[in-house]
Design a protein around this motif. Sequence first.
Motif, mmCIF file in Angstrom:
data_model
loop_
_atom_site.group_PDB
_atom_site.id
_atom_site.type_symbol
_atom_site.label_atom_id
_atom_site.label_comp_id
_atom_site.label_asym_id
_atom_site.label_seq_id
_atom_site.Cartn_x
_atom_site.Cartn_y
_atom_site.Cartn_z
ATOM 1 N N ILE A 105 -3.395 -7.739 -0.769
ATOM 2 C CA ILE A 105 -4.561 -7.230 -1.493
ATOM 3 C C ILE A 105 -4.119 -5.958 -2.216
ATOM 4 O O ILE A 105 -3.752 -4.971 -1.566
ATOM 5 N N PRO A 106 -4.126 -5.960 -3.539
ATOM 6 C CA PRO A 106 -3.674 -4.769 -4.264
ATOM 7 C C PRO A 106 -4.713 -3.645 -4.214
ATOM 8 O O PRO A 106 -5.907 -3.895 -4.291
ATOM 9 N N VAL A 107 -4.215 -2.428 -4.048
ATOM 10 C CA VAL A 107 -5.070 -1.233 -4.038
ATOM 11 C C VAL A 107 -4.428 -0.208 -4.971
ATOM 12 O O VAL A 107 -3.237 0.091 -4.849
ATOM 13 N N LEU A 108 -5.231 0.318 -5.882
ATOM 14 C CA LEU A 108 -4.727 1.311 -6.826
ATOM 15 C C LEU A 108 -5.050 2.709 -6.299
ATOM 16 O O LEU A 108 -6.211 3.055 -6.097
ATOM 17 N N LEU A 109 -4.014 3.482 -6.055
ATOM 18 C CA LEU A 109 -4.146 4.870 -5.588
ATOM 19 C C LEU A 109 -3.661 5.816 -6.693
ATOM 20 O O LEU A 109 -2.969 5.371 -7.621
ATOM 21 N N GLU A 151 -1.282 7.709 -6.534
ATOM 22 C CA GLU A 151 0.186 7.673 -6.501
ATOM 23 C C GLU A 151 0.756 6.378 -7.062
ATOM 24 O O GLU A 151 1.963 6.247 -7.241
ATOM 25 N N GLY A 152 -0.095 5.392 -7.284
ATOM 26 C CA GLY A 152 0.375 4.087 -7.766
ATOM 27 C C GLY A 152 -0.261 2.961 -6.962
ATOM 28 O O GLY A 152 -1.102 3.185 -6.085
ATOM 29 N N GLU A 153 0.153 1.766 -7.248
ATOM 30 C CA GLU A 153 -0.415 0.595 -6.569
ATOM 31 C C GLU A 153 0.335 0.299 -5.267
ATOM 32 O O GLU A 153 1.557 0.353 -5.219
ATOM 33 N N VAL A 154 -0.443 0.005 -4.214
ATOM 34 C CA VAL A 154 0.116 -0.421 -2.927
ATOM 35 C C VAL A 154 -0.596 -1.706 -2.527
ATOM 36 O O VAL A 154 -1.581 -2.106 -3.153
ATOM 37 N N ALA A 205 -5.698 -10.410 10.440
ATOM 38 C CA ALA A 205 -5.334 -9.000 10.539
ATOM 39 C C ALA A 205 -5.011 -8.464 9.152
ATOM 40 O O ALA A 205 -4.536 -9.187 8.287
ATOM 41 N N LEU A 206 -5.308 -7.197 8.974
ATOM 42 C CA LEU A 206 -4.936 -6.454 7.780
ATOM 43 C C LEU A 206 -3.927 -5.394 8.205
ATOM 44 O O LEU A 206 -4.185 -4.629 9.136
ATOM 45 N N ASN A 207 -2.793 -5.365 7.552
ATOM 46 C CA ASN A 207 -1.764 -4.361 7.822
ATOM 47 C C ASN A 207 -1.741 -3.376 6.657
ATOM 48 O O ASN A 207 -1.421 -3.750 5.522
ATOM 49 N N PHE A 208 -2.113 -2.123 6.954
ATOM 50 C CA PHE A 208 -2.240 -1.115 5.915
ATOM 51 C C PHE A 208 -0.928 -0.359 5.747
ATOM 52 O O PHE A 208 -0.308 0.061 6.730
ATOM 53 N N PRO A 209 -0.508 -0.126 4.503
ATOM 54 C CA PRO A 209 0.727 0.625 4.274
ATOM 55 C C PRO A 209 0.529 2.109 4.607
ATOM 56 O O PRO A 209 -0.590 2.600 4.704
ATOM 57 N N GLN A 210 1.626 2.792 4.758
ATOM 58 C CA GLN A 210 1.621 4.222 5.089
ATOM 59 C C GLN A 210 0.815 5.023 4.070
ATOM 60 O O GLN A 210 0.126 5.975 4.429
ATOM 61 N N GLU A 211 0.862 4.623 2.802
ATOM 62 C CA GLU A 211 0.141 5.347 1.750
ATOM 63 C C GLU A 211 -1.366 5.345 1.996
ATOM 64 O O GLU A 211 -2.050 6.317 1.669
ATOM 65 N N LEU A 212 -1.903 4.275 2.545
ATOM 66 C CA LEU A 212 -3.331 4.231 2.864
ATOM 67 C C LEU A 212 -3.633 4.889 4.205
ATOM 68 O O LEU A 212 -4.725 5.410 4.409
ATOM 69 N N GLN A 265 -2.421 7.591 5.270
ATOM 70 C CA GLN A 265 -2.587 9.037 5.059
ATOM 71 C C GLN A 265 -4.002 9.384 4.595
ATOM 72 O O GLN A 265 -4.421 10.523 4.685
ATOM 73 N N TYR A 266 -4.752 8.397 4.103
ATOM 74 C CA TYR A 266 -6.155 8.590 3.724
ATOM 75 C C TYR A 266 -7.109 8.215 4.862
ATOM 76 O O TYR A 266 -8.314 8.190 4.679
ATOM 77 N N GLY A 267 -6.570 7.868 6.037
ATOM 78 C CA GLY A 267 -7.411 7.571 7.188
ATOM 79 C C GLY A 267 -7.483 6.113 7.595
ATOM 80 O O GLY A 267 -8.165 5.766 8.566
ATOM 81 N N ALA A 268 -6.816 5.242 6.885
ATOM 82 C CA ALA A 268 -6.817 3.821 7.263
ATOM 83 C C ALA A 268 -5.974 3.634 8.533
ATOM 84 O O ALA A 268 -4.988 4.331 8.734
ATOM 85 N N PRO A 269 -6.362 2.674 9.382
ATOM 86 C CA PRO A 269 -5.534 2.395 10.560
ATOM 87 C C PRO A 269 -4.258 1.671 10.133
ATOM 88 O O PRO A 269 -4.159 1.163 9.012
ATOM 89 N N SER A 270 -3.292 1.597 11.021
ATOM 90 C CA SER A 270 -2.070 0.867 10.674
ATOM 91 C C SER A 270 -2.344 -0.636 10.639
ATOM 92 O O SER A 270 -1.753 -1.370 9.855
ATOM 93 N N ARG A 271 -3.291 -1.087 11.500
ATOM 94 C CA ARG A 271 -3.610 -2.520 11.566
ATOM 95 C C ARG A 271 -5.071 -2.696 11.972
ATOM 96 O O ARG A 271 -5.560 -1.988 12.842
#
Length: 136
Positions: A29-33, A35-38, A74-81, A83-89
């Motif tokens: 799932i693309p997310v635009l931050l 810093e760029g897209e993750v 499951a959703l696995n969140f990248p490190q970039e997200l 840092q904004y408070g998302a869990p790792s999984r």
Amino acid sequence: MDVRNFLRSLSQKVQPRIFVSGGRSQGTIPVLLPEGEVGIEQEEDNIGGKAGLDLSLGDHRFGGSIGANYSRGALNFPQELQQYGAPSRQEYGTPGIQVNELSANYENLPTGLGVSGSYYPATGDYRVGARLTKRF
């Protein structure tokens, strides 16, 4: 009537129906931050099906079925997200097998009249229908 003949006649009147399907999907799932897209990595497994019986008695056919499903993912969140408070999984899914439809039907073969109904326990919704089939 002996047992063998009874079972043979019953098998001509009762027809089981079973349908099962399932799958596994993976994607990003693309997310635009700023810093760029993750991408959030998503994985999901699911299985569903329907089982029922049709009973034929002379010119009348009765039927009923139950539909159910199970899913998990499951959703696995990248490190970039993170840092904004998302869990790792984050895991999600049904808490076990979920009944999603109960249905019944009746058909009068000579007249072609059929009625059916379904109930969806998760939402409390229902559907009722009638059908008239004429051959020409």
